[in-house]
Design a protein around this motif. Sequence first.
Motif, mmCIF file in Angstrom:
data_model
loop_
_atom_site.group_PDB
_atom_site.id
_atom_site.type_symbol
_atom_site.label_atom_id
_atom_site.label_comp_id
_atom_site.label_asym_id
_atom_site.label_seq_id
_atom_site.Cartn_x
_atom_site.Cartn_y
_atom_site.Cartn_z
ATOM 1 N N GLY A 161 0.819 -1.208 0.000
ATOM 2 C CA GLY A 161 0.000 0.000 0.000
ATOM 3 C C GLY A 161 0.847 1.250 0.000
ATOM 4 N N ALA A 162 1.898 1.277 0.816
ATOM 5 C CA ALA A 162 2.781 2.434 0.859
ATOM 6 C C ALA A 162 3.464 2.654 -0.481
ATOM 7 N N VAL A 163 3.876 1.569 -1.128
ATOM 8 C CA VAL A 163 4.518 1.674 -2.443
ATOM 9 C C VAL A 163 3.535 2.248 -3.462
ATOM 10 N N GLN A 164 2.299 1.752 -3.454
ATOM 11 C CA GLN A 164 1.290 2.286 -4.376
ATOM 12 C C GLN A 164 1.025 3.761 -4.090
ATOM 13 N N GLY A 165 0.925 4.095 -2.817
ATOM 14 C CA GLY A 165 0.658 5.485 -2.453
ATOM 15 C C GLY A 165 1.755 6.424 -2.881
ATOM 16 N N MET A 166 2.996 6.029 -2.667
ATOM 17 C CA MET A 166 4.104 6.895 -3.054
ATOM 18 C C MET A 166 4.285 6.952 -4.575
ATOM 19 N N THR A 167 3.881 5.897 -5.250
ATOM 20 C CA THR A 167 3.890 5.937 -6.721
ATOM 21 C C THR A 167 2.869 6.956 -7.202
ATOM 22 N N ILE A 170 11.194 10.555 -0.004
ATOM 23 C CA ILE A 170 10.277 11.258 -0.908
ATOM 24 C C ILE A 170 11.054 12.134 -1.878
ATOM 25 N N ASP A 171 12.156 12.701 -1.426
ATOM 26 C CA ASP A 171 13.000 13.478 -2.345
ATOM 27 C C ASP A 171 13.422 12.627 -3.544
ATOM 28 N N PHE A 172 13.848 11.410 -3.282
ATOM 29 C CA PHE A 172 14.283 10.520 -4.365
ATOM 30 C C PHE A 172 13.108 10.105 -5.258
ATOM 31 N N ILE A 173 11.946 9.839 -4.639
ATOM 32 C CA ILE A 173 10.787 9.372 -5.400
ATOM 33 C C ILE A 173 10.290 10.435 -6.363
ATOM 34 N N VAL A 174 10.193 11.692 -5.896
ATOM 35 C CA VAL A 174 9.667 12.748 -6.778
ATOM 36 C C VAL A 174 10.677 13.117 -7.859
ATOM 37 N N VAL A 229 13.333 2.529 -3.081
ATOM 38 C CA VAL A 229 13.616 3.623 -2.135
ATOM 39 C C VAL A 229 12.994 3.326 -0.776
ATOM 40 N N LEU A 230 11.736 2.900 -0.767
ATOM 41 C CA LEU A 230 11.042 2.644 0.506
ATOM 42 C C LEU A 230 11.635 1.455 1.241
ATOM 43 N N ASP A 231 12.042 0.421 0.518
ATOM 44 C CA ASP A 231 12.677 -0.727 1.172
ATOM 45 C C ASP A 231 13.963 -0.299 1.878
ATOM 46 N N GLU A 232 14.762 0.485 1.186
ATOM 47 C CA GLU A 232 16.023 0.941 1.783
ATOM 48 C C GLU A 232 15.769 1.857 2.977
ATOM 49 N N THR A 233 14.777 2.746 2.841
ATOM 50 C CA THR A 233 14.483 3.686 3.921
ATOM 51 C C THR A 233 13.937 2.970 5.150
ATOM 52 N N ALA A 234 13.045 2.015 4.943
ATOM 53 C CA ALA A 234 12.491 1.255 6.069
ATOM 54 C C ALA A 234 13.605 0.521 6.820
ATOM 55 N N GLU A 235 14.567 0.009 6.068
ATOM 56 C CA GLU A 235 15.700 -0.674 6.690
ATOM 57 C C GLU A 235 16.515 0.298 7.543
ATOM 58 N N GLN A 236 16.711 1.515 7.025
ATOM 59 C CA GLN A 236 17.459 2.529 7.770
ATOM 60 C C GLN A 236 16.718 2.939 9.040
ATOM 61 N N ILE A 237 15.396 3.110 8.933
ATOM 62 C CA ILE A 237 14.597 3.496 10.098
ATOM 63 C C ILE A 237 14.658 2.414 11.168
ATOM 64 N N SER A 238 14.502 1.169 10.755
ATOM 65 C CA SER A 238 14.563 0.049 11.700
ATOM 66 C C SER A 238 15.930 -0.008 12.395
ATOM 67 N N ALA A 239 16.970 0.261 11.625
ATOM 68 C CA ALA A 239 18.331 0.226 12.201
ATOM 69 C C ALA A 239 18.513 1.359 13.222
ATOM 70 N N GLN A 240 17.974 2.530 12.923
ATOM 71 C CA GLN A 240 18.075 3.653 13.870
ATOM 72 C C GLN A 240 17.334 3.352 15.156
ATOM 73 N N ILE A 241 16.144 2.744 15.023
ATOM 74 C CA ILE A 241 15.346 2.413 16.201
ATOM 75 C C ILE A 241 16.077 1.369 17.057
ATOM 76 N N ALA A 242 16.657 0.369 16.392
ATOM 77 C CA ALA A 242 17.384 -0.665 17.119
ATOM 78 C C ALA A 242 18.615 -0.097 17.818
ATOM 79 N N ALA A 243 19.307 0.822 17.140
ATOM 80 C CA ALA A 243 20.527 1.423 17.717
ATOM 81 C C ALA A 243 20.214 2.298 18.916
#
Length: 426
Positions: free
Chosen positions: A240-246, A397-401, A409-423
């Motif tokens: 859903g997020a991928v469709q929305g950002m598309t 969103i900068d990259f998507i637009v 882009v979203l897969d990579e960003t979600a991974e980064q967010i998860s890593a920040q939360i874990a750290a």
Amino acid sequence: MKKAWMWSFIFILLISLTACAPNREGQMGEGSTGNNEGNEPGQQLSVGDSAKPAKLVVWSNDDSNQLKVVEQLAQGYTAETGIEVDVVPVSGSEQVQKLALAAPAGNGPDLFYQPQDRLGDLVIQGLAEPVELSGEESGQYSDAALQAVQYDGATYGFPISIETYAAYYNKSLLEQIPDSLEEISNISGSLTNVSEDRYAFLMVPDFYYAIPFIVNYGGYIFGESGGKYNASDLGLNNDGAVQGMTSFGQLVKDASIPATMTIDVMDTLFLEGKVGMVINGLWAMKTYEDKLGDQLGTAQIPAVNGKPAPSFVGVKSWFISSYSKHQDWAKDLALYLTNASNATVFYEQTGEIPAHPDAQQAIANELYAGFVAQIESGVSMPNIPEMSAVWEMDSAIDFIVKGDDPKAVLDETAEQISAQIAASGQ
């Protein structure tokens, strides 16, 4: 004989304590003058068995408009109850840090004022006290406002104002706004001329404003169950997020919105009469109204994916200090400050939309109508500390637009967010 004397003493003491409690009926503290005319009998709200304090301390934001109205309302409470209210101006951005130092030492407030996005920090540090609200008491606040002051299933705050963003439009360029954002291309042709900096529609392409496209296509920030967020359950890269950002990327392209658009540039062009419609917050209203006058209109954000477009809502509230020795009376004061009459007074002097539904409907300025309507579709911004990592979505969103593949882009960003939360260890 001793028993008879003891029971007589207890009876007299109970009468004395009851006489100390405020004798308010209906909405607690209705009006800032203590006038209870028109209230229904049998609805008295009390402060339990707590002894009446001589003074309550309130930390207010040091903004001059807010400080003035809080002092005014505090005087009304004093006139009604006899309790002195000491209003202390403290910068909103410094309150949490100062509270953590002052409160344990006995130098903090009974009641303090903060936006709901600081609630997670307040709870984790043990600075805010959870509250129990009756049906009548919770009826003083809109559903969106109450949701914003809940943390791990408990309620903490007494909302005073609520803010969000909505659509502004120039009536000389648009008689009415489109039913959906996806229809922007229908009006872009006649109004948009990029070489002349003219646009049918502009918005800043960042996560804060793009949330309708994530939510309405099935994405989400954190999973939620029973009023509790699950920070390990990210919904920012699901289908859903991928469709929305598309779809969002397509909107930016269709409306010819520059990928580097900023609030300052958008405001300038709108004030110059070069833009038909923009999405912006209540904070822009005075500037827009002063320049455009009767040509300015507001409305709910047009639908996204066939559903009302949700927007982030921010809520400012009163919170009871966990270190207060007079928590029952602090609650009494908070309910008084946020009742319908006093919420209206707060709006009239600050311009902020009240969290009380009745006070919202009483706003006479028609430009507020679009925002009040938008609040009905509002979603509370998660108030847990892990939310700070989610703003990495701005870069996504900068990259998507700019044309990058939304899923990658979203897969990579979600991974980064998860890593920040874990750290962070949160």
